[in-house]
Design an enzyme around this catalytic site. Structure first.
Site, PDB file in Angstrom:
ATOM      1  N   LYS A 181      -0.290 -26.136  66.417  1.00  0.00           N
ATOM      2  CA  LYS A 181      -1.114 -26.971  67.933  1.00  0.00           C
ATOM      3  C   LYS A 181      -0.315 -28.202  68.333  1.00  0.00           C
ATOM      4  CE  LYS A 181      -4.897 -27.034  67.008  1.00  0.00           C
ATOM      5  NZ  LYS A 181      -5.949 -27.109  65.451  1.00  0.00           N
ATOM      6  N   ARG A 196      -7.967 -32.462  64.264  1.00  0.00           N
ATOM      7  CA  ARG A 196      -7.862 -30.967  64.417  1.00  0.00           C
ATOM      8  C   ARG A 196      -6.568 -30.060  63.279  1.00  0.00           C
ATOM      9  NH1 ARG A 196      -6.496 -30.744  70.332  1.00  0.00           N
ATOM     10  NH2 ARG A 196      -6.794 -27.899  69.524  1.00  0.00           N
ATOM     11  N   GLY A 241      -9.710 -20.538  64.187  1.00  0.00           N
ATOM     12  CA  GLY A 241     -10.492 -20.806  63.124  1.00  0.00           C
ATOM     13  C   GLY A 241     -10.431 -20.407  61.700  1.00  0.00           C
ATOM     14  N   MET A 263      -9.006 -22.721  59.633  1.00  0.00           N
ATOM     15  CA  MET A 263      -9.329 -24.107  59.325  1.00  0.00           C
ATOM     16  C   MET A 263     -10.663 -24.922  60.001  1.00  0.00           C
ATOM     17  SD  MET A 263      -5.948 -24.782  57.610  1.00  0.00           S
ATOM     18  CE  MET A 263      -4.918 -24.879  59.079  1.00  0.00           C
ATOM     19  N   ARG A 295      -0.927 -21.867  73.220  1.00  0.00           N
ATOM     20  CA  ARG A 295      -0.410 -21.268  72.417  1.00  0.00           C
ATOM     21  C   ARG A 295      -0.283 -20.046  73.303  1.00  0.00           C
ATOM     22  NH1 ARG A 295      -5.245 -21.244  68.393  1.00  0.00           N
ATOM     23  NH2 ARG A 295      -6.682 -19.943  69.955  1.00  0.00           N
ATOM     24  N   HIS A 341     -15.948 -15.079  68.410  1.00  0.00           N
ATOM     25  CA  HIS A 341     -14.794 -15.740  66.412  1.00  0.00           C
ATOM     26  C   HIS A 341     -14.993 -13.760  66.667  1.00  0.00           C
ATOM     27  CE1 HIS A 341     -14.381 -14.633  61.895  1.00  0.00           C
ATOM     28  NE2 HIS A 341     -14.237 -15.407  62.314  1.00  0.00           N
ATOM     29  N   ARG A 399       8.872  18.561  52.220  1.00  0.00           N
ATOM     30  CA  ARG A 399       8.746  18.680  50.587  1.00  0.00           C
ATOM     31  C   ARG A 399       7.896  20.243  50.699  1.00  0.00           C
ATOM     32  NH1 ARG A 399       6.007  14.176  53.192  1.00  0.00           N
ATOM     33  NH2 ARG A 399       6.297  12.051  51.820  1.00  0.00           N
ATOM     34  N   SER A 453      20.023  11.061  50.460  1.00  0.00           N
ATOM     35  CA  SER A 453      19.587  10.592  51.267  1.00  0.00           C
ATOM     36  C   SER A 453      18.171  10.150  50.035  1.00  0.00           C
ATOM     37  CB  SER A 453      17.774  11.360  51.262  1.00  0.00           C
ATOM     38  OG  SER A 453      16.715  10.970  52.188  1.00  0.00           O
ATOM     39  N   GLY A 467      15.773   8.517  47.814  1.00  0.00           N
ATOM     40  CA  GLY A 467      14.207   8.679  47.614  1.00  0.00           C
ATOM     41  C   GLY A 467      13.869   7.180  47.289  1.00  0.00           C
ATOM     42  N   THR A 468      13.198   5.907  48.133  1.00  0.00           N
ATOM     43  CA  THR A 468      12.472   4.811  47.594  1.00  0.00           C
ATOM     44  C   THR A 468      11.885   4.658  46.773  1.00  0.00           C
ATOM     45  OG1 THR A 468      12.180   3.878  49.869  1.00  0.00           O
ATOM     46  CG2 THR A 468      14.329   3.851  48.862  1.00  0.00           C
ATOM     47  N   ASN A 469      10.754   6.268  46.818  1.00  0.00           N
ATOM     48  CA  ASN A 469       9.597   5.401  46.095  1.00  0.00           C
ATOM     49  C   ASN A 469       9.689   5.646  44.194  1.00  0.00           C
ATOM     50  OD1 ASN A 469       8.028   5.828  48.455  1.00  0.00           O
ATOM     51  ND2 ASN A 469       7.759   7.736  48.057  1.00  0.00           N
ATOM     52  N   ASP A 470      10.226   6.627  44.071  1.00  0.00           N
ATOM     53  CA  ASP A 470      11.332   6.870  42.777  1.00  0.00           C
ATOM     54  C   ASP A 470      11.616   6.348  42.215  1.00  0.00           C
ATOM     55  OD1 ASP A 470       9.940   9.350  41.052  1.00  0.00           O
ATOM     56  OD2 ASP A 470      10.637  10.370  42.747  1.00  0.00           O
ATOM     57  N   CYS A 491      14.112   8.305  52.801  1.00  0.00           N
ATOM     58  CA  CYS A 491      12.830   9.546  52.820  1.00  0.00           C
ATOM     59  C   CYS A 491      11.715   8.411  52.298  1.00  0.00           C
ATOM     60  CB  CYS A 491      13.256  10.400  53.386  1.00  0.00           C
ATOM     61  SG  CYS A 491      13.445  11.338  50.649  1.00  0.00           S
ATOM     62  N   TYR A 550      20.257   7.174  59.300  1.00  0.00           N
ATOM     63  CA  TYR A 550      18.310   7.077  59.813  1.00  0.00           C
ATOM     64  C   TYR A 550      17.849   6.915  59.121  1.00  0.00           C
ATOM     65  CZ  TYR A 550      18.156  11.479  56.971  1.00  0.00           C
ATOM     66  OH  TYR A 550      18.363  12.445  55.725  1.00  0.00           O
TER      67      TYR A 550
HETATM   68  P1  ADP Z   1      -9.131 -24.280  66.400  1.00  0.00           P
HETATM   69  O1  ADP Z   1      -7.698 -24.742  66.146  1.00  0.00           O
HETATM   70  O2  ADP Z   1      -9.841 -23.399  65.084  1.00  0.00           O
HETATM   71  O3  ADP Z   1      -9.321 -23.534  67.786  1.00  0.00           O
HETATM   72  P2  ADP Z   1      -9.176 -26.812  67.305  1.00  0.00           P
HETATM   73  O4  ADP Z   1      -7.740 -27.835  67.261  1.00  0.00           O
HETATM   74  O5  ADP Z   1      -8.339 -25.979  68.240  1.00  0.00           O
HETATM   75  O6  ADP Z   1      -9.595 -26.326  66.404  1.00  0.00           O
HETATM   76  O7  ADP Z   1     -10.496 -27.428  68.200  1.00  0.00           O
HETATM   77  C1  ADP Z   1     -11.413 -26.931  68.455  1.00  0.00           C
HETATM   78  C2  ADP Z   1     -12.238 -27.684  69.415  1.00  0.00           C
HETATM   79  O8  ADP Z   1     -12.406 -28.699  69.479  1.00  0.00           O
HETATM   80  C3  ADP Z   1     -10.986 -27.560  71.123  1.00  0.00           C
HETATM   81  O9  ADP Z   1     -10.765 -26.406  71.515  1.00  0.00           O
HETATM   82  C4  ADP Z   1     -11.402 -28.410  72.357  1.00  0.00           C
HETATM   83  O10 ADP Z   1     -12.148 -27.808  72.663  1.00  0.00           O
HETATM   84  C5  ADP Z   1     -12.056 -29.746  70.900  1.00  0.00           C
HETATM   85  N1  ADP Z   1     -11.520 -30.186  71.164  1.00  0.00           N
HETATM   86  C6  ADP Z   1     -10.648 -30.397  69.928  1.00  0.00           C
HETATM   87  N2  ADP Z   1      -9.921 -31.946  70.199  1.00  0.00           N
HETATM   88  C7  ADP Z   1     -10.983 -32.176  71.035  1.00  0.00           C
HETATM   89  C8  ADP Z   1     -10.465 -34.091  71.662  1.00  0.00           C
HETATM   90  N3  ADP Z   1      -9.661 -34.781  71.732  1.00  0.00           N
HETATM   91  N4  ADP Z   1     -11.198 -34.328  72.899  1.00  0.00           N
HETATM   92  C9  ADP Z   1     -12.039 -32.964  73.419  1.00  0.00           C
HETATM   93  N5  ADP Z   1     -12.162 -32.218  72.876  1.00  0.00           N
HETATM   94  C10 ADP Z   1     -11.948 -31.716  71.690  1.00  0.00           C
HETATM   95 MG    MG Z   2      11.250  11.798  44.184  1.00  0.00          MG
HETATM   96 MG    MG Z   3      -8.321 -24.696  69.568  1.00  0.00          MG
END
Ligand code: ADP
Ligand code: MG
Ligand code: MG
Length: 877
Positions: A22, A92, A101, A103, A336, A454, A560, A763, A765-768, A830, A850
Site C-alpha cells: 500500500k 493504515r 481486510g 489487519m 494494487r 468481504h 499402478r 522415475s 517415486g518421491t513419496n517413498d 511420478c 517429464y
Molecule cells: P484495507 O487494507 O483493509 O483496504 P485501508 O487502509 O485501505 O484498509 O483503509 C480502508 C478504507 O479506509 C479505504 O478504502 C478508504 O476508503 C478509507 N481511508 C483510508 N485512509 C483514508 C484517508 N486518508 N482519507 C479518507 N479515507 C481513508
Molecule cells: Mg513407492
Molecule cells: Mg484498502
C-alpha cells in the site's frame, strides 16, 4: 543510520519490501502526480524492530514519526488537535503482500473534544464533525483498546431506535453528541481510563496496534493459507484524511479496471455517496455500481475513468483502486494489482498480450498455476440444473458450483467438513473471523454486501464459489435457519449455489466436467511453446487416461497395477493367488488373472495411442489384499474352498510389523517371480493386440518398484526380457518397450550409476523417497507435521513440496550418477510432487524429461513447467 519513516514523496513502487504494498503504491501515485492525500509510511523494518524490542517502540522511531508529522502539518497547513483547523489522519496497515481486510485501519485520528469543534468550524458542518468523532472513537476502541465493536453498535442501535431511524446518516446532531457521551463512558468503564485526548498519544497507540495486528489470529491464518512468511512485518501508513461523508457531493468507492470475476475490460466497482471508507465494503448500506457515478457526478466519473486507465497502463496490470470524493474533488487512496478469479486472470493476461501491453512470458508469469484448479473443477450439469428448483438469486460474487448442507457459522462448517460432509456457509455477511469456515466450505452464501464485500473478495481469492448480497434471504444465525419467500431452510438441509449466475437452488445438483477452451486453451498453447519439461499423468484406468489426454497429458508416467486387483470380479482370484500353498496353485490363480490384466492394458494403450505408458509392476505388501476380521476370513474360506484355520494362519503369517519397509515392491518378485511374469505377459500381449488391431505403435515402459540394489534389478530385468521375448516370438510381433526403475529408496539414488546399468529410465517415486529419507511414515506423519509447520521447522509439508535440501539432493545425485553410466537415461518423477508447482520448478532445474501427476493437475503442471522455463531463462541472463 536506518531510516524508519518515508514521506510519500520519497518512495516508489519498487519499495514494497520496505514500505509495504500500500505504502509503495501510494508513493508511486504521488510521484507520478495523481491526487493522493499527503502522508508518510512507517517501514516494515520499524515493525520488525518493534517485535525485536519486545513490542516497545524505540525512541528513534518515535522521533522520526513526529518529525514527519510536523512536516505533514506544515504541508497541509493543518495541525494536530487544533481548535481552528485540525489535522486528521488515517492510520493504515500495509503488508508487503496485500492481505485485504486482515489487519486494521483507523480513520479520523486526531479528533478529541476540542478538535471536533475545529472540524465543525472549518467544514461548516457540525453534524459531519460529530459523526466523524463517533466513528473514530468506535474504530479506535475496537482496534487499539480491544473493546468489542458490538458494544458500540448496541449504543448506536438504541439511539437509532429511539427516533425510528434506518440509516446512520439520519442521526441528528443531538443524538450524535449523546452517542459520543455514551461511547466515552463505555471506554472509561472498560479500560478504567478516559478516551485518550492527546492526538500524538492516539497516533503512537494506533501505530503500535497496527504492528500488533500483524500477529492477530485472522492475519496469521491468512498468511498460512497464502504462504506469506511471518518475518516480513507490516508497514503503517499515516495519511491526512479526506472526507467522503461531507454530504451529497462526497462519497467513497472501490473499482477494478477490469471485471475481477470474468476479466471483461470495463470498469467494475461500487460507490456510496455521503459515506466513509469502510461503509462500502461493510455491507451496511447497499452501494451503487460505478457506472451510476456517471449520472451522479459526470465530471468526477470521467476523471476517475481516465485515472483508472492511466494506472492500468502504468502498472501493466489490472488495478483495484480505492477512491474518495470530498465535495466534488476526487482522491485516490489505494491502488494494487487486483485479485481475480482464475478465469479473469487468464482472460486479462491473454487480452493484454493481444492489446500489446505485455508479452507471452509475462502472461504466463501472471497466472499462479494452482489458480487453474478453479477452472478444472466440475460445474453444474446442464440437465440436472434445468430441473433444479431455484429459490432466490444474489450477486455472482465468485464463480463455480457448490452443493452441500447448510451451516450458519464457521465452527459448524469446520466440524461438518471434518466429518467429510460437504458444507455451505450461510451468513448475514462474513467477517474475517469466518475465514476458517470459508476455507472448509464448498461455497458461501450471504444475505448482505456487494461484489466487493468481504465474502466476495475472500471467496474469489480462494477460488471458492460465493453468492453474496442475497437480499431476499432472511437469515437467523441464532436459530440456524434461513427463510426465503416463506420457505424455511434448516441447518443440515441441502442447497446448491451457482457462483456464475448468483442463483441459489434447493437440494443437490449434479455436476459436469470442465473443458479447456477459448483464452484458456490459448494460454496453454503458449505454455506448451515455452516449456521444455514434458507432462505425463498418473492414471490407472482408461477413463482417467482420457481425461488426462483431454487436459494435455503426453503420456502415462505411472499406472499402478494393484488398483486393478481390487475390482470385485478379481479380488477373489487375487486372494486365491496370495494364499496358494505352492507354485502350482499360484499359477492356476495367476493364469486366471492374466486375461483381466491384459484387458486393463488394452484399454489403457488404446486411450493413450502412441504416447508412452509407464506401467509399474506390483508394489504393495500382499496382505493388503486379504481380509482381516475373522468373519471376513470365514467368508473367504468358503468362497475359495479353503479350510478356515489354515487360511487364518496364512493371513497371520503375512502380517508385518512395518509393512512399508516389508515384503513389497521388487522384493515380491524375488520371492514370487511368477507374479511379475504374469504382469509382463499381460503388458506385451496387450501391446501386441492393440498394435494388430489399430496399427498404433504402443510404447510400454515397464517399471520396477522399490529397487535398492542393482542386483535386484538385474535379476528382474532378465525375467522381464525373457518373458517378453517369449511372448513376442510366439506371436511373431515386435514391440518396442523399455525397462526401468523407480528411484524411491535412498540407496538406489546413492548407487544410481550401478542401477543405471540395468535401467533405461528412472522415475523418482518421491513419496517413498521422502518417507525413507526423513524416516517419516507417510501414514502417521499427519500427527506431527502440523506442529512442525506451526513451529516453522518446516515451511511446507515435505510430502507436498519436495524437500530440496535433502530429498532433492538425493535426486540430484541419482541424476548425475545415472547419466554417467547411461547418457540417454530417461528421467521422470511420478510422486505427488509431480503436480506441485515449486517441485516442478525444481525438476526443471534438475533436467528431468517429464513430470507425471494426476489428470486434473496436468494443466497446472504444463503452466508450471512453462513458468520454470521463463524463470530459468531470466536467471541465466
Ligand atoms: P484495507 O487494507 O483493509 O483496504 P485501508 O487502509 O485501505 O484498509 O483503509 C480502508 C478504507 O479506509 C479505504 O478504502 C478508504 O476508503 C478509507 N481511508 C483510508 N485512509 C483514508 C484517508 N486518508 N482519507 C479518507 N479515507 C481513508
Ligand atoms: Mg513407492
Ligand atoms: Mg484498502
Amino acid at each position: 543510520m536506518v531510516k524508519y519513516v518515508y514521506a510519500f514523496e520519497e518512495g516508489n513502487k519498487e519499495m514494497k519490501t520496505l514500505l509495504g504494498g500500500k505504502g509503495a503504491n501510494l508513493a508511486e501515485m504521488t510521484r507520478i502526480g495523481l491526487p493522493v492525500p499527503l502522508g508518510f509510511t512507517v517501514t516494515t523494518e520499524a515493525c520488525n524492530k518493534y517485535y525485536e524490542d519486545s513490542k516497545e517502540m524505540r525512541q528513534e522511531i518515535i522521533d522520526e514519526i513526529f518529525i514527519n508529522l510536523q512536516e505533514l502539518e506544515h504541508k497541509t497547513q493543518k495541525y494536530f488537535g487544533d481548535i481552528k483547523n485540525p489535522l486528521l489522519v488515517s492510520v493504515r496497515s500495509g503488508a508487503v503482500f496485500s492481505m485485504p481486510g486482515m489487519m486494521d485501519t483507523i480513520l479520523n485520528l486526531g479528533l478529541n473534544d476540542e478538535s471536533v469543534e475545529g472540524l465543525a468550524k472549518v467544514t461548516g458542518n457540525e453534524r459531519f464533525a460529530y459523526d466523524s468523532y463517533r466513528r473514530f472513537i468506535q474504530m479506535f476502541s475496537d482496534v487499539v483498546l480491544d473493546i468489542s465493536k458490538y458494544k458500540f453498535d448496541h449504543i448506536l442501535e438504541v439511539e437509532k431506535g429511539k427516533s425510528n431511524l434506518e440509516f446512520d446518516t439520519e442521526l441528528t446532531l443531538d443524538s450524535l453528541i449523546n452517542i459520543i457521551k455514551q461511547y466515552k463512558e463505555l471506554v472509561k468503564k472498560e479500560t478504567r481510563k478516559s478516551f485518550p485526548q492527546d492526538p500524538k498519544e492516539q497516533l503512537l497507540m494506533a501505530i503500535e496496534a497496527v504492528f500488533d495486528s500483524w500477529n492477530n489470529p485472522r492475519a496469521t491464518i491468512y498468511r498460512q493459507l497464502n504462504d506469506i512468511p511471518s518475518h516480513l512485518g507490516t508497514a503503517v501508513n499515516v495519511q491526512s484524511m479526506v472526507f467522503g461523508n461531507m454530504g451529497h457531493t462526497s462519497g467513497t468507492g472501490v473499482a477494478f479496471t477490469r471485471n475481477p470475476a470474468t476479466g471483461e475490460k470495463k470498469l467494475f466497482g461500487e460507490f456510496l455517496m455521503n459515506a466513509q471508507g469502510e461503509d462500502v465494503v461493510a455491507g451496511i448500506r447497499t452501494p451503487q455500481t460505478i457506472e451510476h457515478l456517471k449520472d451522479v457526478m459526470p465530471e468526477v466519473y470521467e476523471q476517475f475513468n481516465n485515472l483508472a486507465e492511466l494506472l492500468e497502463k502504468h502498472y501493466k496490470d489490472m488495478q483495484d483502486i480505492e477512491f474518495t470524493i470530498e465535495r466534488g474533488s476526487l482522491y485516490l487512496l489505494q491502488t494494487r494489482n487486483g485479485k481475480r478469479t482464475a478465469a479473469a486472470a487468464i482472460n486479462t493476461a491473454v487480452e493484454m498480450v493481444q492489446e500489446g501491453i505485455i508479452n507471452k512470458e509475462t502472461a504466463i508469469m501472471r497466472i499462479e498455476p494452482m489458480q487453474l484448479d478453479q477452472l478444472l473443477h466440475p460445474t453444474f450439469d446442464e440437465k440436472s440444473l434445468k430441473q433444479a428448483g431455484k429459490i432466490t438469486q444474489g450477486l455472482p460474487a465468485s464463480p463455480g458450483a457448490a452443493t452441500g448442507r447448510i451451516y450458519f457459522n464457521a465452527e459448524d462448517v469446520v466440524k461438518a467438513s471434518k466429518e467429510n460432509e460437504k458444507a455451505i456457509l450461510v451468513r448475514l455477511e462474513t467477517s474475517p473471523e469466518d475465514i476458517e469456515g470459508m476455507v472448509a466450505a464448498q461455497g458461501i452464501l450471504t444475505a448482505r454486501g456487494g461484489m466487493t464485500s468481504h465474502a466476495a473478495v475472500v471467496a474469489r481469492g480462494m477460488g471458492k464459489c460465493c453468492v453474496a448480497g442475497c437480499g431476499e434471504l432472511r437469515v437467523n444465525e441464532k436459530n440456524k435457519t434461513f427463510k426465503v419467500n416463506d420457505k424455511v431452510f434448516k441447518e443440515g438441509e441441502y442447497i446448491s449455489l451457482d457462483g456464475n449466475t448468483g442463483n441459489v437452488y434447493e437440494g443437490r445438483i449434479s455436476t459436469s466436467e470442465p473443458a479447456l477452451s477459448g483464452n484458456f486453451a490459448e494460454l496453454m498453447k503458449w505454455a506448451d511453446e515455452i516449456r521444455s519439461l514434458k507432462v505425463r499423468t498418473n492414471a490407472d484406468t482408461p477413463g482417467d487416461a482420457e481425461v488426462a489426454v483431454k487436459f494435455g497429458a503426453e503420456g502415462i508416467g505411472l499406472c499402478r497395477t494393484e488398483h486393478m486387483f481390487f475390482d470385485e470380479e478379481r479380488i477373489q482370484v487375487v486372494r486365491q493367488m496370495i494364499v496358494s500353498k505352492n507354485i502350482e496353485e499360484r499359477m492356476i490363480a495367476l493364469n486366471k488373472l492374466l486375461p483381466f490384466q491384459m484387458q486393463d492394458f488394452v484399454g489403457l494403450f488404446k486411450a493413450m495411442g502412441d504416447r508412452p505408458v509407464t506401467i509399474r509392476l506390483l508394489d504393495p505388501p500382499l496382505h493388503e489384499f486379504l481380509p482381516h476380521s475373522d468373519d471376513d476370513i470365514k467368508i473367504l474360506a468358503e468362497q475359495i474352498n479353503a479350510e478356515y484355520q489354515g487360511l487364518k494362519e496364512v493371513v497371520e503369517e503375512l502380517k508385518e510389523f512395518n509393512p512399508m519397509l516389508g515384503h513389497r515392491g521388487c522384493r515380491l518378485a524375488i520371492t514370487y517371480p511368477e507374479i511379475y511374469e504374469m504382469q509382463v505377459k499381460a503388458i506385451i500381449k496387450a501391446a501386441i493386440e492393440v498394435k494388430n488391431q489399430t496399427n498404433i505403435a504402443v510404447k510400454p515402459e515397464i517399471m520396477v518398484p522399490l529397487v535398492g540394489h542393482e542386483k535386484e534389478l538385474q535379476v528382474i530385468r532378465k525375467l522381464i526380457i525373457d518373458t517378453a521375448t517369449i511372448v513376442m516370438e510366439e506371436s511373431k510381433t515386435e514391440i518396442e518397450y523399455l525397462v526401468g526403475t523407480m528411484i524411491e529408496v535412498p540407496r538406489a539414488a546413492l548407487t544410481a550409476n550401478q542401477i543405471a546399468k540395468h535401467a533405461e529410465f528412472f522415475s523418482f517415486g518421491t513419496n517413498d523417497l521422502t518417507q525413507m529419507t526423513f524416516a517419516f511414515s507417510r501414514d502417521d506423519s499427519g500427527k506431527f507435521i502440523g506442529e512442525y509447520r506451526r513451529k516453522e521447522i518446516f515451511e511446507k509439508d515435505p510430502f507436498e513440496r519436495i524437500d530440496q535440501a535433502g530429498v532433492g539432493k538425493l535426486m540430484e545425485i541419482a541424476v548425475d550418477l545415472g547419466k554417467q553410466t547411461r547418457a540417454n537415461l530417461k528421467l521422470g518423477i511420478c510422486g505427488e510432487h509431480g503436480g506441485e508447482p515449486d517441485s516442478i520448478y525444481f525438476c526443471h532445474k534438475l533436467g528431468l524429461d517429464y513430470v507425471s501427476c494426476s489428470p486434473y493437475r496436468v494443466p497446472i503442471a504444463r503452466l508450471a513447467a512453462a513458468r520454470a522455463a521463463v524463470i530459468n531463462k531470466d536467471q541465466s541472463k
